[in-house]
Enzyme design. Structure first.
Site, PDB file in Angstrom:
ATOM      1  N   GLU A 154     -26.272  40.100 -60.535  1.00  0.00           N
ATOM      2  CA  GLU A 154     -26.971  39.107 -61.520  1.00  0.00           C
ATOM      3  C   GLU A 154     -26.498  38.918 -62.769  1.00  0.00           C
ATOM      4  O   GLU A 154     -26.205  39.403 -63.400  1.00  0.00           O
ATOM      5  CB  GLU A 154     -28.760  39.477 -61.820  1.00  0.00           C
ATOM      6  CG  GLU A 154     -29.238  38.664 -63.044  1.00  0.00           C
ATOM      7  CD  GLU A 154     -29.483  37.352 -62.377  1.00  0.00           C
ATOM      8  OE1 GLU A 154     -29.066  36.404 -63.194  1.00  0.00           O
ATOM      9  OE2 GLU A 154     -29.866  36.999 -61.343  1.00  0.00           O
ATOM     10  N   GLN A 178     -41.624  33.028 -64.912  1.00  0.00           N
ATOM     11  CA  GLN A 178     -41.642  31.719 -65.079  1.00  0.00           C
ATOM     12  C   GLN A 178     -43.257  31.248 -64.732  1.00  0.00           C
ATOM     13  O   GLN A 178     -43.482  30.155 -65.263  1.00  0.00           O
ATOM     14  CB  GLN A 178     -40.663  30.941 -63.889  1.00  0.00           C
ATOM     15  CG  GLN A 178     -39.329  31.372 -64.317  1.00  0.00           C
ATOM     16  CD  GLN A 178     -38.338  30.753 -63.367  1.00  0.00           C
ATOM     17  OE1 GLN A 178     -38.523  29.890 -62.631  1.00  0.00           O
ATOM     18  NE2 GLN A 178     -37.164  31.531 -63.068  1.00  0.00           N
ATOM     19  N   VAL A 216     -21.868  35.394 -57.603  1.00  0.00           N
ATOM     20  CA  VAL A 216     -21.219  35.368 -56.317  1.00  0.00           C
ATOM     21  C   VAL A 216     -20.290  33.972 -56.300  1.00  0.00           C
ATOM     22  O   VAL A 216     -20.855  32.791 -56.761  1.00  0.00           O
ATOM     23  CB  VAL A 216     -22.187  35.511 -55.282  1.00  0.00           C
ATOM     24  CG1 VAL A 216     -21.525  35.157 -54.107  1.00  0.00           C
ATOM     25  CG2 VAL A 216     -22.957  36.828 -55.560  1.00  0.00           C
ATOM     26  N   CYS A 247     -43.097  26.339 -57.022  1.00  0.00           N
ATOM     27  CA  CYS A 247     -44.429  26.135 -57.422  1.00  0.00           C
ATOM     28  C   CYS A 247     -44.862  24.403 -57.378  1.00  0.00           C
ATOM     29  O   CYS A 247     -44.829  23.843 -58.473  1.00  0.00           O
ATOM     30  CB  CYS A 247     -44.712  26.575 -58.717  1.00  0.00           C
ATOM     31  SG  CYS A 247     -46.687  26.636 -59.303  1.00  0.00           S
ATOM     32  N   ASP A 260     -36.911  31.840 -53.300  1.00  0.00           N
ATOM     33  CA  ASP A 260     -36.964  30.490 -53.478  1.00  0.00           C
ATOM     34  C   ASP A 260     -35.768  29.702 -52.651  1.00  0.00           C
ATOM     35  O   ASP A 260     -35.641  28.801 -52.416  1.00  0.00           O
ATOM     36  CB  ASP A 260     -37.096  29.888 -55.093  1.00  0.00           C
ATOM     37  CG  ASP A 260     -38.301  30.043 -55.567  1.00  0.00           C
ATOM     38  OD1 ASP A 260     -39.459  30.251 -54.901  1.00  0.00           O
ATOM     39  OD2 ASP A 260     -38.269  29.934 -56.816  1.00  0.00           O
ATOM     40  N   LYS A 303     -42.919  27.863 -52.230  1.00  0.00           N
ATOM     41  CA  LYS A 303     -41.873  28.570 -52.921  1.00  0.00           C
ATOM     42  C   LYS A 303     -42.788  29.069 -54.350  1.00  0.00           C
ATOM     43  O   LYS A 303     -42.473  28.232 -55.402  1.00  0.00           O
ATOM     44  CB  LYS A 303     -40.766  27.808 -53.380  1.00  0.00           C
ATOM     45  CG  LYS A 303     -39.681  27.607 -52.154  1.00  0.00           C
ATOM     46  CD  LYS A 303     -38.729  26.705 -52.410  1.00  0.00           C
ATOM     47  CE  LYS A 303     -37.964  26.328 -51.288  1.00  0.00           C
ATOM     48  NZ  LYS A 303     -37.227  27.567 -50.410  1.00  0.00           N
ATOM     49  N   THR A 304     -43.280  30.067 -54.043  1.00  0.00           N
ATOM     50  CA  THR A 304     -44.070  30.759 -55.174  1.00  0.00           C
ATOM     51  C   THR A 304     -43.826  32.181 -55.661  1.00  0.00           C
ATOM     52  O   THR A 304     -43.392  32.882 -54.818  1.00  0.00           O
ATOM     53  CB  THR A 304     -45.735  30.513 -55.284  1.00  0.00           C
ATOM     54  OG1 THR A 304     -46.007  31.453 -54.156  1.00  0.00           O
ATOM     55  CG2 THR A 304     -45.967  29.025 -54.913  1.00  0.00           C
ATOM     56  N   ALA A 328     -45.940  34.551 -55.824  1.00  0.00           N
ATOM     57  CA  ALA A 328     -46.899  35.282 -54.809  1.00  0.00           C
ATOM     58  C   ALA A 328     -46.166  35.393 -53.416  1.00  0.00           C
ATOM     59  O   ALA A 328     -46.282  36.303 -52.827  1.00  0.00           O
ATOM     60  CB  ALA A 328     -48.067  34.429 -54.861  1.00  0.00           C
ATOM     61  N   CYS A 341     -51.030  29.197 -55.098  1.00  0.00           N
ATOM     62  CA  CYS A 341     -50.901  28.427 -56.356  1.00  0.00           C
ATOM     63  C   CYS A 341     -52.009  28.273 -57.216  1.00  0.00           C
ATOM     64  O   CYS A 341     -53.068  27.521 -56.759  1.00  0.00           O
ATOM     65  CB  CYS A 341     -50.422  26.983 -55.795  1.00  0.00           C
ATOM     66  SG  CYS A 341     -50.225  25.598 -56.952  1.00  0.00           S
TER      67      CYS A 341
END
Length: 552
Positions: free
Chosen positions: A181, A189, A224, A307, A439, A447-448, A450, A482
């Site tokens: 990372e 977010q 990467v 989201c 995501d 794409k959340t 959760a 959502c």
């Protein structure tokens, strides 16, 4: 007064007077940060008074108070936020300048070495050597990339990557795990919608990456460049080669701000904002509070985006504030959606439409933002009828989104550029020792956050099964959530899986997902942030245990 320069973008000073503010403006400073709590001294200029003085000189302003000897993560995050959104050079001040210098120093930890930071402060006349332990040590220090190998290599230290690392370690502490990372900061977010609505402080949505990295993993602070799945290895941008027995790809999704002509030059000023950025979410709330009449535009680009409800959330919270302030009738609100429907799951459309009607929103479907002229306050949209340009006083932009380039150009990607995995097992369709989630995955779910919370345990179990020579048994059902903030204090909790199937977490007598409720709001505003920091990122899978394939 002589201001003391710490970097090319920041200087510090003792308490400023009105004359000092004028002098700072003449010297080219574009903003002021007040690090001094109000009423430390009886004759002290208050933050409100200082903001007025700064505005009179055309300067930006931020109030980040810090009590002597009590500078913690919240104050540091506030300084990071202020420095990221204010146009520089910036002048920060407190009683003597020491607190301002301290805040700057701590905000640079992880970005510069302790020696570099302390040399800069010493050159300005501030001996901050007692800070060295805090500058040198965060819970985990990143390693220097080097050729190596691990049981598990995880690409991405965001929500999905760290949740997977934590879930793996909860199951097997002996695993050798590398997380790759490049960022120093980790963001919650989902909180940025609440920041833009004046509910959360942006400082509460940030923590240093080192402090959330699971204990027991090796963090390589790098990026990467290429994947070589046929050799079970990848290469970093610095040329280092990392080998693996298993690979987890969770790099997130890339925000393509440049896809909208002119957006990059004006984002964060001229009435142009977005809750999709840590730096500009506070500006959304600033615009909402100041708008009393005029035109407010809200946009949503083509799918996929993270989201999908967030563009609407920004609009509903803004409209609710204007309604409560008695000015909604003076504001023309329009929603420009590149898609053909308000929301992708039909059960949630009627309650959302009731709020669209309540707020008097002009809906524009199949209307895509393609250009923004901030100086002229104009936005251009493309629709079936052609291009149309509209004026605005405020515009909330949701940027187009795409797979990260290093992933999209790799052998792991599908045609759309996302890591090509089976939608139920999250195992790569061609390389059995590779898994993908979050995501950046190809799964056709929302794409959340959760979704990532549910996916991480599935990857953890199936990856360990692979290492043990077993077929994948844990299954992901496409769950995503959502929480649609339709007004302050009420949320429509949309929970669904593949094919739009409703997947409520609670019985209807507790939370009815198709009705806006106060309890859903409390879940979003109080419970979920705590669960994120203290549960999801620590491998605690509350209400997230994976389903399993039935035994043959």
């Amino acid at each position: 007064m002589a201001f003391k320069q710490l970097s090319s973008s920041l200087s510090v000073s003792p308490q400023l007077s009105a004359a000092d503010v004028e002098a700072a403006a003449r010297q080219g400073y574009r903003a002021i940060i007040d690090n001094r709590p109000d009423r430390e001294e009886t004759d002290q200029i208050s933050a409100d008074q200082m903001e007025a003085l700064a505005q009179a000189q055309g300067m930006g302003f931020a109030y980040v108070p810090a009590a002597p000897g009590k500078i913690g993560d919240e104050e540091i995050a506030g300084m990071v936020s202020a420095l990221s959104r204010l146009e520089g050079p910036v002048l920060a001040y407190c009683r003597t300048g020491t607190r301002s210098a301290t805040l700057w120093a701590l905000s640079q930890a992880g970005q510069q070495s302790a020696d570099q930071i302390l040399e800069s402060t010493a050159a300005a006349g501030y001996d901050l050597s007692p800070l060295r332990p805090r500058l040198e040590v965060a819970s985990i220090a990143p390693q220097t990339p080097s050729d190596g190998r691990a049981d598990v290599v995880i690409v991405g230290g965001g929500s999905a990557g760290l949740a997977t690392a934590a879930s793996l370690l909860e199951r097997d502490r002996a695993l050798d795990i590398i997380v790759i990372e490049p960022r120093d900061q980790h963001f919650y977010q989902p909180g940025w919608t609440m920041v833009g609505g004046g509910v959360f402080d942006v400082a509460d949505t940030y923590r240093p990456e080192a402090k959330v990295m699971p204990t027991g993993v090796r963090w390589i602070k790098g990026a990467v460049a290429t994947f070589e799945p046929q050799r079970d290895q990848l290469t970093l941008e610095d040329g280092s080669v990392i080998g693996y027995r298993t690979l987890v790809v969770a790099p997130g999704i890339a925000l393509d701000w440049d896809a909208i002509d002119g957006l990059g030059e004006t984002l964060g000023r001229n009435g142009v904002t977005s809750n999709y950025s840590f730096a500009t979410a506070p500006y959304t709330w600033e615009l909402v509070q100041n708008l009393r009449e005029g035109t407010a535009l809200f946009t949503q680009p083509p799918m996929p985006i993270k989201c999908a409800g967030a563009p609407q959330k920004a609009m509903y919270l803004s409209c609710d504030h204007w309604r409560r302030s008695g000015v909604l009738g003076n504001i023309d609100v329009a929603f420009h959606n590149a898609g053909a429907v308000l929301f992708g799951v039909k059960e949630f459309v009627p309650p959302l439409m009731s709020y669209v009607e309540r707020y008097g929103v002009d809906l524009n479907f199949e209307s895509t933002l393609i250009a923004v002229d901030g100086a002229a306050r104009q936005a251009t949209f493309r629709s079936k009828a052609g291009e149309i340009t509209k004026p605005f006083d405020m515009i909330h932009v949701t940027p187009p989104q795409k797979a990260p380039v290093f992933l999209a150009q790799s052998l792991l990607a599908n045609e759309a550029g996302y890591v090509d995995v089976d939608q139920t097992t999250l195992q790569h369709v061609r390389h059995s020792n590779v898994f993908g989630l979050g995501d950046g995955g190809s799964t056709p779910n929302a794409k959340t956050m959760a979704a990532a919370r549910k996916q991480a345990p599935v990857v953890a179990e199936n990856l360990l099964g692979f290492l043990a020579g077993k077929a994948p048994s844990a299954l992901y059902d496409g769950y995503g959530s959502c929480p649609l903030t339709v007004e302050r204090g009420k949320i429509l909790l949309a929970e669904f899986g593949y094919g739009g199937k409703l997947l409520p977490s609670f019985p209807s007598w507790i939370i009815e997902g198709t009705k806006p409720q106060r309890l859903s709001w409390l879940l979003k505003s109080e419970a979920l942030p705590w669960i994120y920091w203290n549960g999801m990122l620590k491998g605690r899978e509350w209400m997230a245990q994976p389903q399993h394939r039935a035994a043959a």
